[in-house]
Design an enzyme around this catalytic site. Structure first.
Site, PDB file in Angstrom:
ATOM      1  N   GLN A 118       0.849  -1.192   0.000  1.00 57.99           N
ATOM      2  CA  GLN A 118       0.000   0.000   0.000  1.00 57.99           C
ATOM      3  C   GLN A 118       0.883   1.240   0.000  1.00 57.99           C
ATOM      4  O   GLN A 118       1.539   1.541   0.992  1.00 57.99           O
ATOM      5  CB  GLN A 118      -0.893  -0.043   1.246  1.00 57.99           C
ATOM      6  CG  GLN A 118      -1.761   1.152   1.481  1.00 57.99           C
ATOM      7  CD  GLN A 118      -2.537   1.003   2.792  1.00 57.99           C
ATOM      8  OE1 GLN A 118      -2.756  -0.083   3.292  1.00 57.99           O
ATOM      9  NE2 GLN A 118      -2.942   2.118   3.367  1.00 57.99           N
ATOM     10  N   GLY A 119       0.947   1.949  -1.122  1.00 53.10           N
ATOM     11  CA  GLY A 119       1.811   3.117  -1.246  1.00 53.10           C
ATOM     12  C   GLY A 119       1.073   4.402  -0.933  1.00 53.10           C
ATOM     13  O   GLY A 119       0.646   5.116  -1.849  1.00 53.10           O
ATOM     14  N   SER A 121       1.754   6.592   2.536  1.00 55.17           N
ATOM     15  CA  SER A 121       2.526   7.556   3.322  1.00 55.17           C
ATOM     16  C   SER A 121       3.753   8.045   2.569  1.00 55.17           C
ATOM     17  O   SER A 121       4.365   7.314   1.780  1.00 55.17           O
ATOM     18  CB  SER A 121       2.968   6.931   4.649  1.00 55.17           C
ATOM     19  OG  SER A 121       1.854   6.638   5.465  1.00 55.17           O
ATOM     20  N   SER A 153       4.798  -1.167   4.021  1.00 52.54           N
ATOM     21  CA  SER A 153       5.004  -2.491   4.619  1.00 52.54           C
ATOM     22  C   SER A 153       5.155  -3.566   3.552  1.00 52.54           C
ATOM     23  O   SER A 153       4.351  -3.657   2.625  1.00 52.54           O
ATOM     24  CB  SER A 153       3.824  -2.847   5.525  1.00 52.54           C
ATOM     25  OG  SER A 153       3.699  -1.935   6.586  1.00 52.54           O
ATOM     26  N   GLU A 233      -9.235  -1.517   7.366  1.00 50.66           N
ATOM     27  CA  GLU A 233      -8.096  -1.695   8.268  1.00 50.66           C
ATOM     28  C   GLU A 233      -8.565  -1.892   9.702  1.00 50.66           C
ATOM     29  O   GLU A 233      -7.850  -2.484  10.514  1.00 50.66           O
ATOM     30  CB  GLU A 233      -7.172  -0.473   8.220  1.00 50.66           C
ATOM     31  CG  GLU A 233      -6.264  -0.394   7.013  1.00 50.66           C
ATOM     32  CD  GLU A 233      -5.226   0.698   7.156  1.00 50.66           C
ATOM     33  OE1 GLU A 233      -5.371   1.537   8.077  1.00 50.66           O
ATOM     34  OE2 GLU A 233      -4.272   0.734   6.369  1.00 50.66           O
ATOM     35  N   GLU A 346      -3.481  10.754  17.813  1.00 47.05           N
ATOM     36  CA  GLU A 346      -3.920  12.150  17.841  1.00 47.05           C
ATOM     37  C   GLU A 346      -4.903  12.434  16.700  1.00 47.05           C
ATOM     38  O   GLU A 346      -5.938  13.084  16.891  1.00 47.05           O
ATOM     39  CB  GLU A 346      -2.720  13.079  17.735  1.00 47.05           C
ATOM     40  CG  GLU A 346      -1.800  13.071  18.954  1.00 47.05           C
ATOM     41  CD  GLU A 346      -0.830  11.905  18.958  1.00 47.05           C
ATOM     42  OE1 GLU A 346      -0.094  11.763  19.956  1.00 47.05           O
ATOM     43  OE2 GLU A 346      -0.816  11.121  17.993  1.00 47.05           O
TER      44      GLU A 346
END
Length: 362
Positions: A118-119, A121, A153, A233, A346
């Site tokens: 999964q590209g 970030s 990952s 997720e 956060e």
């Protein structure tokens, strides 16, 4: 099919078919074991339940997939991290890829023939996906991609990548593609983190040519795709992660022979609260609900329960985290990232405050 009967039949099959991992406990060994387990489950049809017939599945509610993940990971047959990619990326392909592409590709993932990544970030845009800068520019029927992703990952073991790129300014300028990782111009560099495993990678895209028919959805659908992906997720793939944490809790009880019951009780309560919440989420999904920002609650509870469990292990097993090169040490260090990966705590609390509690932006 009744979920209880499905679980009982699956357990009987797993009892009769030995999928015990071999001695290789490296990340590469985990990936080979995952492919082995997926292949066996797919050939026996278990991995096909809960997936649409159009992509090689046998239909039924998504909760059946969660049961498979829970049983497999709970028994220690596969690691939760690599297994979770299936539950995150296959639904995205089904929802956004051209039907022919999804029908061709999804069975490859379900059967363990391929691993995907999964590209999302980037160095300057982790939880803030809206600020991503990897750019895709049209050139004839193709798109030319340049940029960098990070914290990707298992990219070094992946055949495909679901990639977010920028094609115009703003949220409406994010476009997703399904990319072959052996395309010229893609460079993968594993990152070794403090827990000693090179699970994460930097991925560089230098004039990478992507065919136009590999776009997922339409130009500008990338933000919507990302928002639709995130609830997966935090639903079906959470059950296998929770099962793993319960298995580690049982191990903690076995090793902490003179343990403080109150500390163990607090860890169990955190796990049980998480599982109750996740169970409710899965049943909402099974009833046809479209998951949204409320799954941020599930993510906050998971992070808290995971860190509570490993903090308890540190306290009840003196020296095991600080001195021993063992599984507890590795997993304790990894648990420090539980409030970061998949969206920081956060950010999740901001989502809860603004979108669920209507507390405004301040």
């Amino acid at each position: 099919m009744k979920v209880e009967q499905f679980r009982a039949d699956l357990r009987a099959w797993l009892d009769d078919n030995d999928l015990t991992p071999g001695p290789d406990r490296s990340l590469q060994g985990h990936m080979r074991q995952l492919a082995r387990v997926h292949r066996a489950l797919y050939d026996a049809d278990w991995m096909r339940y809960g997936w649409p017939v159009e992509v090689g599945g046998l239909g039924g509610p998504a909760i059946l997939r969660a049961v498979v993940g829970e049983e497999v990971v709970g028994r220690g047959l596969a690691e939760p991290g690599p297994y979770s990619m299936l539950e995150v990326l296959a639904p995205t392909m089904i929802d956004y890829a051209p039907k022919e592409l999804a029908a061709e590709m999804v069975p490859r993932l379900l059967s363990g023939r391929e691993q995907w990544c999964q590209g999302f970030s980037e160095p300057g845009s982790g939880s803030d996906l809206a600020s991503l800068s990897t750019r895709a520019v049209p050139e004839g029927d193709d798109w030319i991609v340049n940029g960098q992703k990070v914290w990707t990952s298992f990219a070094q073991y992946s055949t495909r990548c679901i990639l977010l790129t920028r094609t115009a300014p703003g949220h409406a300028g994010i476009t997703a593609f399904f990319v072959d990782m052996d395309t010229p111009g893609i460079t993968v560099r594993p990152l070794r983190t403090m827990h000693g495993v090179d699970e994460f990678c930097e991925v560089y895209f230098d004039d990478v040519v992507i065919p136009g028919d590999r776009m997922l959805g339409q130009p500008g659908d990338g933000w919507r795709l990302a928002m639709d992906l995130l609830p997966y997720e935090r639903s079906t793939c959470f059950w296998q992660r929770i099962a793993y944490l319960y298995a580690r809790f049982d191990r903690l009880i076995a090793e902490a022979t003179n343990a403080d019951d109150s500390a163990l009780g607090a860890a169990f309560l955190a796990l049980h609260t998480l599982r109750c919440r996740s169970r409710a989420t899965l049943h909402r999904l099974a009833d046809g609900a479209r998951l949204g920002p409320e799954t941020s609650i599930d993510k906050v509870l998971l992070a808290g329960a995971e860190q509570r469990l490993y903090d308890t292990a540190r306290d009840l097993l003196p020296g095991v985290v600080e001195l021993d090169k063992c599984q507890w040490r590795t997993e304790y260090l990894y648990s420090r990232a539980a409030t970061i990966y998949g969206g920081t705590a956060e950010i999740q609390r901001n989502i809860i405050a603004r979108r669920l509690l209507d507390l405004g932006k301040e």
